[in-house]
Motif scaffolding. Structure first.
Motif, PDB file in Angstrom:
ATOM      1  N   CYS A 151       0.819  -1.135  -0.147  1.00 35.73           N
ATOM      2  CA  CYS A 151      -0.121   0.128   0.008  1.00 35.73           C
ATOM      3  C   CYS A 151       0.914   1.282  -0.114  1.00 35.73           C
ATOM      4  O   CYS A 151       2.107   1.174   0.435  1.00 35.73           O
ATOM      5  CB  CYS A 151      -0.955   0.154   1.458  1.00 35.73           C
ATOM      6  N   ARG A 158      -6.585   3.778   6.843  1.00 29.88           N
ATOM      7  CA  ARG A 158      -7.095   2.365   7.524  1.00 29.88           C
ATOM      8  C   ARG A 158      -6.642   2.620   9.139  1.00 29.88           C
ATOM      9  O   ARG A 158      -7.567   2.266   9.685  1.00 29.88           O
ATOM     10  CB  ARG A 158      -6.188   1.296   7.297  1.00 29.88           C
ATOM     11  N   ASN A 192      -9.597   4.556  10.445  1.00 29.55           N
ATOM     12  CA  ASN A 192     -10.862   3.825  11.007  1.00 29.55           C
ATOM     13  C   ASN A 192     -10.580   2.433  11.754  1.00 29.55           C
ATOM     14  O   ASN A 192     -11.487   2.259  12.582  1.00 29.55           O
ATOM     15  CB  ASN A 192     -11.227   3.269   9.504  1.00 29.55           C
ATOM     16  N   LEU A 199      -5.371  -2.043  13.412  1.00 26.84           N
ATOM     17  CA  LEU A 199      -5.321  -2.952  11.877  1.00 26.84           C
ATOM     18  C   LEU A 199      -5.626  -4.334  12.044  1.00 26.84           C
ATOM     19  O   LEU A 199      -4.843  -5.082  11.742  1.00 26.84           O
ATOM     20  CB  LEU A 199      -3.648  -2.349  11.510  1.00 26.84           C
TER      21      LEU A 199
END
Length: 95
Positions: free
Chosen positions: A77, A85, A88, A92
């Protein structure tokens, strides 16, 4: 050392080690690359070396585009994608 395989071979060694111990289903590696083109290139190189199509065991996720599947073990990524990420999901989960 530039070009010695740090980004492409180390993740494969980790996946192979987990598979050899019978824990291949649990491995999930998230790698970062600073640029979109390098994230795609590294994911494609890892896929080629693992003899599978990009998006299968190795894939990428960049802004507005991703190539991954439920089988993906190595996800490359851009740093921006990882930061989003983290916003949110700070732990992880699944990585």
């Amino acid at each position: 050392d530039t070009g010695c395989g740090k980004s492409t071979q180390v993740p494969q060694f980790i996946v192979e080690d987990w598979v050899s111990r019978g824990e291949g289903g649990a491995v999930n590696i998230l790698m970062t690359q600073p640029r979109r083109i390098s994230a795609i290139g590294v994911a494609e190189r890892i896929s080629a070396e693992m003899d599978c199509p990009c998006g299968d065991l190795a894939g990428f996720s960049i802004r507005l585009e991703s190539k991954k599947s439920a089988r993906t073990k190595v996800l490359v990524c851009t740093t921006g994608v990882v930061l989003r990420r983290l916003e949110n999901d700070r732990s992880l989960r699944g990585v």
